[in-house]
Structures are given as structure tokens and as C-alpha cells.
Design an enzyme around this catalytic site. Structure first.
Site, PDB file in Angstrom:
ATOM      1  N   SER A 110       0.759  -1.228   0.140  1.00  0.00           N
ATOM      2  CA  SER A 110       0.089   0.072   0.113  1.00  0.00           C
ATOM      3  C   SER A 110       0.758   1.286   0.041  1.00  0.00           C
ATOM      4  O   SER A 110       0.177   2.367  -0.256  1.00  0.00           O
ATOM      5  CB  SER A 110      -0.956   0.046   1.170  1.00  0.00           C
ATOM      6  OG  SER A 110      -0.057   0.117   2.342  1.00  0.00           O
ATOM      7  N   LYS A 167       0.909   4.989   6.849  1.00  0.00           N
ATOM      8  CA  LYS A 167       0.419   5.597   5.701  1.00  0.00           C
ATOM      9  C   LYS A 167       1.160   7.017   5.788  1.00  0.00           C
ATOM     10  O   LYS A 167       1.809   7.521   6.703  1.00  0.00           O
ATOM     11  CB  LYS A 167      -1.232   5.789   5.815  1.00  0.00           C
ATOM     12  CG  LYS A 167      -2.092   4.530   5.822  1.00  0.00           C
ATOM     13  CD  LYS A 167      -2.133   3.609   4.777  1.00  0.00           C
ATOM     14  CE  LYS A 167      -2.558   2.307   4.780  1.00  0.00           C
ATOM     15  NZ  LYS A 167      -2.622   1.542   3.868  1.00  0.00           N
TER      16      LYS A 167
END
Length: 278
Positions: A110, A167
Site C-alpha cells: 500500500s 500511511k
């Protein structure tokens, strides 16, 4: 063997019985014995090895110092090694790990191209204890998804395990986030995002409707925007494309764990992690 330093006996050996005092501060030793024919013997059994020590000897004919090395017995060595390991474990687990640095593992793609599967990095725990994260930072935080919370019933207590995510921070509480024609806008300002995964070709991310981030919450997105479960996915999302029964959604500030600091694996990509200021 004691030889007088002064007096009528000169350098002759002392044969009569004389009082002798042995002392050593490091060993907490002070013992008085009598020497016969110039010889006095004491036995010292230290509680633990202390390395090099100095024994002071006092007699009616003068004094002297002797250097000794007190080495550990096998039992003492094993005991001290065990104590050292226990102390190191306690320091690492309960002082260094919660308050200073911790290692993390990347399980997915990701964050490509910033991180790839199986990469490992160190995170600074102290940074966000002293200040708040800023948009552009790479942040490790605890998941808000129920599927990422597991309780283990141990003998003494119940242990709650929560999965960590890594993230890119895009916006903070009160900001409005929008992706229009593949470009990220926060409060109407377009972001320059050189860290996005360019392998997929433009546009590098799908559009996302204007959304306001709640106060005391943070909005995250992965650098690999077409393959990242992040704040765009909410259980009660008004944006149809991103509706998810157990999405990550907005992350409370209290869930922040660490700021990504150094990548140390694989060895050919050891580097300080680069953060951007938006």
C-alpha cells in the site's frame, strides 16, 4: 613474607609472631590476623566478581599494597549473565520500545514506491509525544477497524492486540480533503505528491469527493493510491465508491504510534525516511 622497612633488623626476615591487618574498601574487607615466620594467610570470598582491587597490609614494621584480580566463578558468571539479560530485556521492552524507538514490518504494497512488501523500518516513538504530526509525514498508527482488534485470554490478564498501519498523513482535524482529476486538494490547495506510485500511469489515484476531517482526527492515504485501504474507506461513507463495512476511516490523534525514521531492511535500501511538508 614480611621484611622490615626500618629498625635494627634491617633486611632480615621477621620470624616472630606479629599482628597483621588486611583491608580493602572495594571488597568491604578488614581482617586482623597474626603472621608466623613472616607469613600471614587470609581467605576472601567476594559475593560477586569486582575486577581489579587493591589490598592494603599494615604491620608494626610498615605497610604495603597488593593488586589482585577477582574473577567470577562459573556460577557467578552465569548468574550475572542472566541478570544482564533480564535487565536488557526490561529496558528494551518497557523503556526503549514504548518511549523511544521500535521496529516495524511492512506486510503489503500500500506504500509503494516508498516501501515494498517485507521492508522493515525503525519508528521514533518520542517524536509525536512532543509534537503533532504534519501533513506529508509517514506515520505509524493503530488501526480503527474491528477486524484488526484481537483479545487474547492469558493466565493473568486479557491482552488486546491492535494492528498497526503505516500511511502518509494528508490532512488533520478541520481540513477538507478532495481528489479531483487525480490531484489531491486540501483546503483548496493542490498537493505536489512526488511519492505517489507512478508505475500504474496517470491518473495515479481515483477521484474522491470533498470531505471534512473531524476535529482531533487525522486523514491518511497510502502512496499506492489504487491499492491502499486507508481513510477514504468509511463504514458510513457518503461517497458511494468508498463505502466499506469495516473501513479505516478517520483516525483519532491518540492512535498515533510513531514517526517513520530509518529503513534498515533490505540492506541495499538502508536509508533515512523522507517526509514532505505540505
Amino acid at each position: 613474607m614480611f621484611i622490615p622497612t626500618a629498625g635494627s633488623k634491617g633486611k632480615q626476615k621477621i620470624k616472630e609472631e606479629i599482628p597483621v591487618t588486611f583491608s580493602c574498601k572495594k571488597l568491604k574487607l578488614e581482617e586482623k590476623v597474626h603472621a608466623k615466620n613472616g607469613i600471614a594467610i587470609i581467605k576472601v570470598k567476594p559475593v560477586r566478581p569486582v575486577g581489579k582491587v587493591f589490598i592494603t597490609v599494615d604491620t608494626p614494621y610498615g605497610g604495603a599494597k597488593a593488586a589482585l584480580t577477582v574473577a567470577p566463578t562459573p556460577k557467578q558468571w552465569a548468574r550475572d549473565m542472566l541478570q544482564s539479560l533480564v535487565i536488557a530485556f526490561v529496558v528494551a521492552m518497557f523503556i526503549v520500545r514504548p518511549f523511544f524507538v521500535q521496529s516495524f514490518y511492512i506486510p503489503s504494497g500500500s506504500m509503494i514506491p516508498t516501501f515494498y512488501d517485507n521492508d522493515r523500518l525503525m519508528g521514533s516513538m518520542l517524536k509525536y509525544r512532543l509534537s503533532d504530526p504534519h501533513p506529508g509525514d509517514v506515520v505509524i498508527f493503530k488501526s480503527t477497524r474491528e477486524a484488526d482488534r484481537k483479545t487474547y485470554n492469558l493466565v493473568v490478564y486479557k491482552h488486546l492486540s491492535i494492528t498497526n498501519y503505516i500511511k502518509r498523513l494528508i490532512a488533520v482535524g478541520g481540513d477538507t480533503v478532495e481528489v479531483r482529476e487525480g490531484i489531491t486538494y486540501v483546503n483548496g490547495k493542490a498537493y505536489d505528491e512526488p511519492y505517489l506510485n507512478k508505475e500504474i500511469g496517470p491518473p495515479y489515484q481515483p477521484d474522491f469527493p470533498a470531505t471534512k476531517v473531524p476535529e482531533d482526527h487525522l486523514f491518511f492515504m497510502g502512496d499506492n493510491r489504487y491499492n491502499s485501504s486507508d481513510s477514504r474507506f468509511c463504514p458510513d461513507a457518503k461517497w458511494q465508491v468508498y463505502q466499506n463495512e469495516d473501513g479505516l476511516c478517520f483516525v483519532p490523534r491518540k492512535n498515533v504510534v510513531a514517526k517513520a525514521w530509518v529503513q534498515f531492511w533490505p540492506l541495499d535500501r538502508i536509508t533515512m525516511i523522507k517526509h514532505f511538508k505540505h
